[in-house]
Design an enzyme around this catalytic site. Sequence first.
Site, mmCIF file in Angstrom:
data_model
loop_
_atom_site.group_PDB
_atom_site.id
_atom_site.type_symbol
_atom_site.label_atom_id
_atom_site.label_comp_id
_atom_site.label_asym_id
_atom_site.label_seq_id
_atom_site.Cartn_x
_atom_site.Cartn_y
_atom_site.Cartn_z
ATOM 1 N N ARG A 139 0.833 -1.208 0.000
ATOM 2 C CA ARG A 139 0.000 0.000 0.000
ATOM 3 C C ARG A 139 0.869 1.260 0.000
ATOM 4 N NH1 ARG A 139 -3.991 -2.973 -1.775
ATOM 5 N NH2 ARG A 139 -4.500 -4.647 -0.343
ATOM 6 N N ASN A 180 3.062 -7.547 7.618
ATOM 7 C CA ASN A 180 3.053 -8.871 6.987
ATOM 8 C C ASN A 180 4.515 -9.265 6.800
ATOM 9 O OD1 ASN A 180 0.164 -9.106 6.613
ATOM 10 N ND2 ASN A 180 0.381 -7.503 5.062
ATOM 11 N N LYS A 260 1.336 -8.648 13.845
ATOM 12 C CA LYS A 260 0.040 -8.919 13.208
ATOM 13 C C LYS A 260 -0.138 -10.425 13.243
ATOM 14 C CE LYS A 260 -2.318 -8.593 8.686
ATOM 15 N NZ LYS A 260 -2.326 -7.952 7.355
ATOM 16 N N GLU A 264 -5.525 -12.108 8.258
ATOM 17 C CA GLU A 264 -5.281 -12.150 6.817
ATOM 18 C C GLU A 264 -4.148 -13.106 6.449
ATOM 19 O OE1 GLU A 264 -4.867 -7.919 5.854
ATOM 20 O OE2 GLU A 264 -7.043 -7.785 5.687
ATOM 21 N N ARG A 297 -1.506 -6.086 17.272
ATOM 22 C CA ARG A 297 -2.608 -5.476 16.525
ATOM 23 C C ARG A 297 -3.931 -6.215 16.735
ATOM 24 N NH1 ARG A 297 -2.053 -5.099 10.889
ATOM 25 N NH2 ARG A 297 -2.645 -2.928 10.648
ATOM 26 N N ARG A 314 -18.213 -8.461 10.181
ATOM 27 C CA ARG A 314 -16.788 -8.164 10.370
ATOM 28 C C ARG A 314 -16.571 -7.017 11.351
ATOM 29 N NH1 ARG A 314 -12.383 -6.693 5.627
ATOM 30 N NH2 ARG A 314 -11.040 -5.400 6.929
ATOM 31 N N ASP A 343 -11.734 -0.982 8.126
ATOM 32 C CA ASP A 343 -10.381 -0.904 7.604
ATOM 33 C C ASP A 343 -10.126 0.405 6.866
ATOM 34 O OD1 ASP A 343 -7.851 -1.535 6.807
ATOM 35 O OD2 ASP A 343 -8.421 -3.133 5.427
ATOM 36 N N GLU A 371 -4.602 4.511 1.345
ATOM 37 C CA GLU A 371 -5.068 3.310 0.647
ATOM 38 C C GLU A 371 -6.487 3.463 0.084
ATOM 39 O OE1 GLU A 371 -4.840 -0.174 3.072
ATOM 40 O OE2 GLU A 371 -5.773 -1.454 1.560
HETATM 41 C C1 GCU Z 1 -5.512 -3.657 4.836
HETATM 42 C C2 GCU Z 1 -4.550 -3.644 3.679
HETATM 43 C C3 GCU Z 1 -3.554 -4.751 3.771
HETATM 44 C C4 GCU Z 1 -2.891 -4.733 5.149
HETATM 45 C C5 GCU Z 1 -3.932 -4.771 6.228
HETATM 46 C C6 GCU Z 1 -3.377 -4.609 7.633
HETATM 47 O O1 GCU Z 1 -6.374 -4.736 4.738
HETATM 48 O O2 GCU Z 1 -5.268 -3.726 2.478
HETATM 49 O O3 GCU Z 1 -2.623 -4.578 2.750
HETATM 50 O O4 GCU Z 1 -2.011 -5.776 5.275
HETATM 51 O O5 GCU Z 1 -4.836 -3.717 6.044
HETATM 52 O O6 GCU Z 1 -3.630 -3.567 8.240
HETATM 53 O O7 GCU Z 1 -2.717 -5.484 8.145
#
Ligand code: GCU
Length: 652
Positions: A139, A180, A260, A264, A297, A314, A343, A371
């Site tokens: 992003r 990530n 994190k 995701e 987080r 969500r 988000d 974003e």
């Molecule tokens: C959003 C974003 C992701 C990011 C995520 C996060 O979803 O699109 O790219 O990893 O936030 O905050 O972890």
Amino acid sequence: MEYTKCWLEYPRIRSEEGRTLTLQNLAEGSVGQSAEKELALGLRGLYGIGLTEGGPEAAVTLKTDGALPDGGYVLHAAKGSVTVRGGGAGVLYGVFALLRHLQTAWCGWDELTLEEEKRPSNDLRLLNHWDNLEGDIERGYSGRSFFFRDNQILVGQRTVDYARMAASCGVNGVVLNNVNVRAAAVELISDRYYAPLRRIQEILAAYGIRMYLSVNFAAPISLGGLGTADPLDGSVQSWWREKADEIWRNLPGLGGFLVKADSEGQPGPHSYGRDQADGANMLADAIAPHGGRVIWRCFVYNCQQDWRDRVTDRARAGFDNFMPLDGKFRDNVTLQIKNGPMDFQVREPVSPLFGGLKHTNRILEVQIAQEYTGQQRHVCYLIPWFKEILETDLMCREGGSRVSSLIAGPNQGMAAVANTGDDPNWTGHDLAAANLYGFGRLSYDTSLTPEAIAREWLRQTYGRSPEVEETLLKILLSSWHTYEKYNAPLGIGWMVVPETHYGPSVDGYEYSRWGTYHRADRNGLGVDRTARGTGYCGQYAPALAAIYADLETCPEELVLFFHHLPYTYMLKSGVTVIQHIYDTHFEGASEAEAFLRMVEGLEGKLPEDVYRRMHARFVHQARHAREWCDVINSYFLRLSGIQDDKGRPIYA
Ligand code: GCU
């Protein structure tokens, strides 16, 4: 690569070339040296004045004052004589404040009269970079990383200038790498990277900034070769303890980890049937002997939802996952909570977790990387939005429960997903630098107004030109509302192209697994989050829950976030929902066009390269805002069959 210094350019106010001032520098450590360097740079730029060492009678005195809290300062200026006292990095902040005041007053060195005492509103004021070791930025909308390239760490003058910029607006912590944590980034906590990381850490430390790293919860497996990352497993615990010893031996003073987990696709304690507190506390125990902090987080939700399922919401996930754990986290854990329950949409209610948690440290996470707010191609000054968030009263305790007070206090504060890259202007859109500056200033002093921050930033960046300042100020201050007008209506969010998150796609996320639905049909749209619907409203304190649940009192800009309404529902503004959609979209698109005309009036008044860059972005924004307007309006006209009562062109 050549790059600008943003608001640290120090344009000449008046020439006092040849003049020198005496300085007595009693400020301690590398921060004290930085304070002196910054003062020298500023005075040379603004006036051509030099500095020479002096004694007790010196014109300027810088001094560390242990009685002041870290980051606090006292600044006196009268008739060319200046004293700055500060606690920790405060002396540096005092110097930056002095330079800022000289520029906002646009006066000669001898003319500034000022008494100012400041203490930071927030303990933690963090930038989170989503930079990957390969050099790309998740992003990221302003080029590539200036921390990493091809799995190497970059250290150089740009690192120093970055630290200067961050410190000048009050930032005191930086997470270098993406939340990530993949591929080579897992190895940041290994011998492969300690040496260059240490160099970055020293640069940052000289500017009062602590370095943090994002770590991968499954590192015991990928890095340590263990068969598990279960936080209650003894071998995992001792692996992290030994790892922490090694990390702090190599990077003494490291702030800690950002994590994190279970989000995701990232690994976390849930894979082992453990909860978020088990995971966070295990890491916290490992790094506690070194004074490290775990920033954990709360962006934990089911990203494999079925759009047919109308029960799962969500928006509820953060609260449902973390509220039962309140009070179970160690002192050196701080939960980092996104401003809203979804988000970073252009408008969301404040996350109910801020008010719910009573015994847990909290950080408010915002995103200055735009974003969902125009990706630094559209102008969107976010400080008015952040200010609104800080001022929201969650009605959860007697005597005031604004977000700003809930996140104040030790080990709490604010974090922003950063918007920088290696573009020559750092932030893609020149005006996006106002978000970087503004985030720092607001997190340091939550009492500042968005207008005061914008004015400071403009004056320091472009010098004194009333026309430039007034025009750009007007654009900045209205830009968030303008963007909101041509985006998804009334708080519903998510009408964007999936994955890129850029441009309109009304149904882009409607049948997906991400839990992000607008539920539009031929009669109406919105999500019922009252007790009749998903029950999300009930996560707020009763008084606030009642406000959101009642159509009479629900803030109109959020009404579709909380309610499913017919297109014919009459809003308090006196128009129906459908007419509101048409009106705001036409307005938003024409405001974006007006921005372009306003900027065109600045040709020849801004530096040529700045004008060229800015103009290109505003041309794009005007065109793209029109696209948003036409796509959204056409969609709703086709679905509802209700005509615009002003008869404007919509593509039925
Ligand atoms: C959003 C974003 C992701 C990011 C995520 C996060 O979803 O699109 O790219 O990893 O936030 O905050 O972890």
